[in-house]
Scaffold this motif. Structure first.
Motif, short mmCIF file in Angstrom:
data_model
loop_
_atom_site.label_atom_id
_atom_site.label_comp_id
_atom_site.label_asym_id
_atom_site.label_seq_id
_atom_site.Cartn_x
_atom_site.Cartn_y
_atom_site.Cartn_z
N ALA A 1 43.17 -37.84 15.59
CA ALA A 1 43.26 -36.59 16.34
C ALA A 1 42.07 -35.67 16.00
N GLN B 1 55.89 -30.99 3.39
CA GLN B 1 54.47 -31.29 3.13
C GLN B 1 53.56 -30.39 3.95
N MET C 1 48.07 -28.88 16.19
CA MET C 1 48.37 -29.98 17.14
C MET C 1 49.82 -30.43 17.02
N ASN D 1 39.09 -32.51 4.89
CA ASN D 1 40.18 -33.48 4.77
C ASN D 1 40.60 -33.65 3.32
N ARG D 2 41.88 -34.00 3.14
CA ARG D 2 42.41 -34.29 1.80
C ARG D 2 41.57 -35.40 1.17
N THR D 3 41.31 -36.46 1.92
CA THR D 3 40.44 -37.54 1.42
C THR D 3 39.05 -37.26 1.97
N ALA E 1 41.04 -35.72 9.23
CA ALA E 1 39.93 -36.59 9.63
C ALA E 1 40.45 -37.90 10.22
N ALA F 1 48.44 -34.73 9.73
CA ALA F 1 49.81 -35.14 9.98
C ALA F 1 50.74 -34.52 8.94
N GLY G 1 50.60 -27.00 19.95
CA GLY G 1 50.34 -28.41 20.25
C GLY G 1 51.04 -28.92 21.49
P1 NAP Z 1 46.20 -40.00 11.47
O1 NAP Z 1 45.07 -40.73 12.11
O2 NAP Z 1 47.24 -40.78 10.75
O3 NAP Z 1 45.54 -38.92 10.46
C1 NAP Z 1 46.33 -38.15 9.62
C2 NAP Z 1 45.50 -37.05 8.95
O4 NAP Z 1 46.41 -36.14 8.31
C3 NAP Z 1 44.55 -37.56 7.88
O5 NAP Z 1 43.40 -36.76 7.89
C4 NAP Z 1 45.36 -37.30 6.59
O6 NAP Z 1 44.58 -37.10 5.44
C5 NAP Z 1 46.05 -36.01 6.94
N1 NAP Z 1 47.28 -35.77 6.17
C6 NAP Z 1 48.43 -36.46 6.24
N2 NAP Z 1 49.36 -35.91 5.41
C7 NAP Z 1 48.75 -34.85 4.81
C8 NAP Z 1 49.19 -33.87 3.87
N3 NAP Z 1 50.42 -33.89 3.37
N4 NAP Z 1 48.32 -32.91 3.50
C9 NAP Z 1 47.06 -32.88 4.01
N5 NAP Z 1 46.58 -33.78 4.90
C10 NAP Z 1 47.44 -34.75 5.30
O7 NAP Z 1 47.02 -39.12 12.55
P2 NAP Z 1 46.44 -38.51 13.90
O8 NAP Z 1 46.60 -39.46 15.03
O9 NAP Z 1 45.06 -37.98 13.62
O10 NAP Z 1 47.48 -37.30 14.18
C11 NAP Z 1 47.44 -36.11 13.39
C12 NAP Z 1 48.44 -35.08 13.94
O11 NAP Z 1 48.06 -34.63 15.23
C13 NAP Z 1 49.86 -35.63 14.09
O12 NAP Z 1 50.77 -34.65 13.64
C14 NAP Z 1 50.00 -35.86 15.59
O13 NAP Z 1 51.35 -35.74 16.01
C15 NAP Z 1 49.15 -34.70 16.12
N6 NAP Z 1 48.66 -34.93 17.50
C16 NAP Z 1 49.08 -34.10 18.48
C17 NAP Z 1 48.61 -34.26 19.77
C18 NAP Z 1 49.06 -33.32 20.86
O14 NAP Z 1 48.88 -33.62 22.06
N7 NAP Z 1 49.64 -32.19 20.53
C19 NAP Z 1 47.69 -35.28 20.09
C20 NAP Z 1 47.27 -36.11 19.04
C21 NAP Z 1 47.76 -35.93 17.75
P3 NAP Z 1 44.09 -38.35 4.51
O15 NAP Z 1 42.93 -38.94 5.20
O16 NAP Z 1 43.78 -37.71 3.21
O17 NAP Z 1 45.29 -39.29 4.43
#
Ligand code: NAP
Length: 282
Positions: free
Chosen positions: A138, A205, A223, A158-160, A135, A198, A246
């Motif tokens: 991304a 993890q 992703m 989502n976890r949270t 959540a 992430a 991704g």
């Molecule tokens: P973000 O805003 O920091 O959000 C992270 C999310 O991951 C939160 O929902 C968080 O849950 C969850 N999370 C983190 N660690 C976890 C775990 N161990 N188990 C379960 N849930 C976990 O990051 P973001 O910008 O959304 O990016 C997320 C991912 O997408 C990244 O890996 C990024 O590299 C990828 N991405 C890829 C592209 C692409 O073009 N391929 C584009 C954008 C993003 P909580 O809320 O509970 O902390």
């Protein structure tokens, strides 16, 4: 040759040294013969707003892609934003217009849907519910893009849980929120499952969700793309599910970004995915 006329653009994030975006954009620039360069910037977190403000007028930098953790701040810093950026609540692209305006857009949704189109023939995002895991920024961008593409229901887990609920209340009744622990029920009838957490970024993890509960026809997308076939995608493939990676999303979001930054679409015939894979594989 870098000259006094060279157009400068780039990507802003923190950290940024891992970014593959300069590889993609500079390969397109060279092939198109455009006098431009695409570099990476890593301002200190507290300096991001000042960095953006300093680019007004485009005298130094034509525009930037924006990545973690600045996408929400990028939207807030802009004078105008596309409907898709406003719906996503985040921007991955800022263009510094010569009249001083700062324009925000979000091409991550185009990238996500383009990746499905490229890797799963005939995929129709409007054909049924889609589950989005995560959540953060991304996930928010994915949910917004899916809604704009006609997905009848987006199930955000989502976890949270409170963060999933906040996302659902921002995006309206077609988005429903749940916990990762509810994945088995949420997978029922889904046409696709998208990992937008992430989790893969921290070693050890991985995500533990019962992909076996997805319909056999469901498409599984991650992703995260380091490695290209993540443990999540490997699990899906072992179950016989079709998958989307991704890296394809990264390439597809870069295409409209390139056009906005350099004024022309990426030239045909450059296999930027292969170039990026070469770098990914060291
Ligand atoms: P973000 O805003 O920091 O959000 C992270 C999310 O991951 C939160 O929902 C968080 O849950 C969850 N999370 C983190 N660690 C976890 C775990 N161990 N188990 C379960 N849930 C976990 O990051 P973001 O910008 O959304 O990016 C997320 C991912 O997408 C990244 O890996 C990024 O590299 C990828 N991405 C890829 C592209 C692409 O073009 N391929 C584009 C954008 C993003 P909580 O809320 O509970 O902390």
């Amino acid at each position: 040759m870098i000259s006094a006329r060279t157009v400068v653009a780039g990507v802003v994030g923190q950290p940024i040294a891992h970014s593959l975006s300069p590889i993609l954009h500079n390969a397109w620039l060279a092939a198109a013969g455009i006098d431009g360069v695409y570099v990476a910037f890593a301002p200190r977190a507290e300096s991001f707003a000042a960095f953006v403000e300093g680019q007004r007028g485009g005298g130094a930098i034509r525009g930037v892609n924006v990545t973690v953790p600045f996408k929400e701040q990028a939207l807030a810093a802009a004078d105008e934003a596309s409907a898709r950026a406003r719906l996503a609540g985040a921007a991955n692209l800022l263009v510094f217009e010569t009249d001083g305006r700062i324009r925000a857009d979000n091409t991550d949704g185009v990238g996500l849907l383009g990746a499905f189109e490229a890797q799963v023939e005939g995929f129709d995002p409007a054909a049924g519910p889609v589950v989005v895991l995560g959540a953060g920024g991304a996930a928010r961008g994915a949910a917004a893009a899916l809604l704009l593409a006609g997905t009848p229901q987006v199930r955000v887990l989502n976890r949270t849980v409170s963060k999933a609920q906040a996302l659902a209340s921002d995006l309206g009744p077609k988005v429903v929120a749940g916990a990762l622990a509810d994945a088995a029920e949420a997978f029922a009838g889904a046409i696709a499952v998208i990992n937008a957490t992430a989790a893969g970024m921290s070693p050890g993890q991985g995500l533990d969700v019962p992909l076996g509960a997805t319909p056999e026809s469901a498409v599984v997308m991650d992703m995260f793309y380091k490695p290209l076939v993540t443990p999540f995608l490997a699990q899906a493939q072992a179950l016989g599910r079709r998958t989307v990676d991704g890296l394809e999303m990264l390439v597809r979001q870069a295409e409209p970004s390139f056009e906005a930054l350099f004024g022309a679409p990426p030239p045909a015939g450059v296999d930027v995915r292969a170039l990026a894979l070469k770098v990914l594989n060291g």
